[in-house]
Scaffold this active site. Sequence first.
Site, mmCIF file in Angstrom:
data_model
loop_
_atom_site.group_PDB
_atom_site.id
_atom_site.type_symbol
_atom_site.label_atom_id
_atom_site.label_comp_id
_atom_site.label_asym_id
_atom_site.label_seq_id
_atom_site.Cartn_x
_atom_site.Cartn_y
_atom_site.Cartn_z
ATOM 1 N N TRP A 10 -47.184 65.229 37.907
ATOM 2 C CA TRP A 10 -45.731 65.062 38.102
ATOM 3 C C TRP A 10 -45.116 64.551 36.804
ATOM 4 C CZ3 TRP A 10 -43.101 60.156 40.130
ATOM 5 C CH2 TRP A 10 -41.757 60.399 40.442
ATOM 6 N N ASP B 266 -51.300 59.304 44.857
ATOM 7 C CA ASP B 266 -49.865 59.538 45.008
ATOM 8 C C ASP B 266 -49.721 60.481 46.204
ATOM 9 O OD1 ASP B 266 -47.204 60.013 44.859
ATOM 10 O OD2 ASP B 266 -47.175 60.607 42.749
ATOM 11 N N LYS C 218 -39.856 63.479 51.637
ATOM 12 C CA LYS C 218 -39.975 64.885 52.034
ATOM 13 C C LYS C 218 -40.252 65.020 53.517
ATOM 14 C CE LYS C 218 -40.448 65.426 47.450
ATOM 15 N NZ LYS C 218 -40.474 64.349 46.465
#
Length: 393
Positions: A128, A209, A244
């Site tokens: 990321w 993560d 999300k």
Amino acid sequence: MKSFSDVEMAPADPIFGLNVAFQSDQRPNKVNLGVGVYRDGDLKTPLLHSVQEAEERLAKEHQARSYLPIDGDRRYAEALTSLVFGPALEKKVYCAQTPGGTAALRVAGDFLFQVLHHTTIHLPTPTWENHRNVFVSSGLQIAAYSYYDHRAHELLMEPLLADLEKIPMGECVLFHASCQNPTGVDPTPEQWKKIAQVVKVRNLLPLFDCAYQGFGEGLEEDVAAMRLFAKEGIPLLAAYSCSKNFGLYAERVGALFAFFPQEEALKRLGSQMCRLIRSNYSNPPCHGAWVVQAILGDAKLRLEWEQELTKMRQRIHQMRHALMESLMGKGKKGFAFLQRQKGLFSFSGLEQPQVERLKSEYGVYMTNSGRINVAGLNEKNLEYVVGAICAVL
Ligand code: LMR
């Protein structure tokens, strides 16, 4: 020392900067495949019905807004710990509610640097875009380990293991729990077992993560790697995001978990996390966490949320499949690899000049790495996007 007038312009954020550019693009057929936000078939980010109902219930309760504890609402922390780690492990987990997954990563970075006196964190290549910023801000140095084969479009398993073997004992390694951002390529369960063994033998400290639980294979499957490590007795940290899977992006709902087999240490770990949080954002906001807690704590709302999550996951799968089929239908047979990727992103293999042309000539926006948010596609824009991709190949 600098004065205000000496301050230079900071570079645009590689992900959020795309949104700004997209908004100012006047072309009617522009397509946003950039920032990782789920969109439905009308390209709208839905407010989940389970969230709406939870909010209606909360509105009726008229709860006062005094400060939450430094590490957040305890009922939320318990509910989320149970969702992520399951009943067998939850007692050995400390959870701090954080403002989104990014704050969790930052507190983890501060904990590594200030409390554990780590100097370095090892990130997969690629990862990321914001990981580096976050950990550098904590004072850590960044090291890289092999992850993705850009030619074969798959996991570089042997080099990954070889790199892990070379990491000095005890250092921290970041893993994506599932739906790796940006590649969409995750280790298989068998590969995770091998990775866990190396981590255990070398006494490495994993930081997971976890931003996409439920977007890959399912709620259980997407956290299976973390649970595997914990079952192996490997102490770990995990940064979690509800952005999300609950569609609560702007509410900033997340958590930092610490798993440690000796429960008696959890209180001490938590006290240090609280110390770090207090000097950063003091304590987290309540609304989003209360929504998540209301959903997870109520059988009917939870079932509805799980159904809504399944629908989001299915649409992502459908769009990825449609993208691959359409590209292959246009003779671009090399795109079969897209089907193996998981989660919100497809790592297209498009290179930066092609990405640039897609943006400037066709108004199709994606990150410079060629990462496509497949939820930015729908039946109306798919052929346009595929035509544009074919044109720049
Ligand atoms: C992304 O990768 O696009 C998302 O995780 C949003 C973000 O914060 O970058």
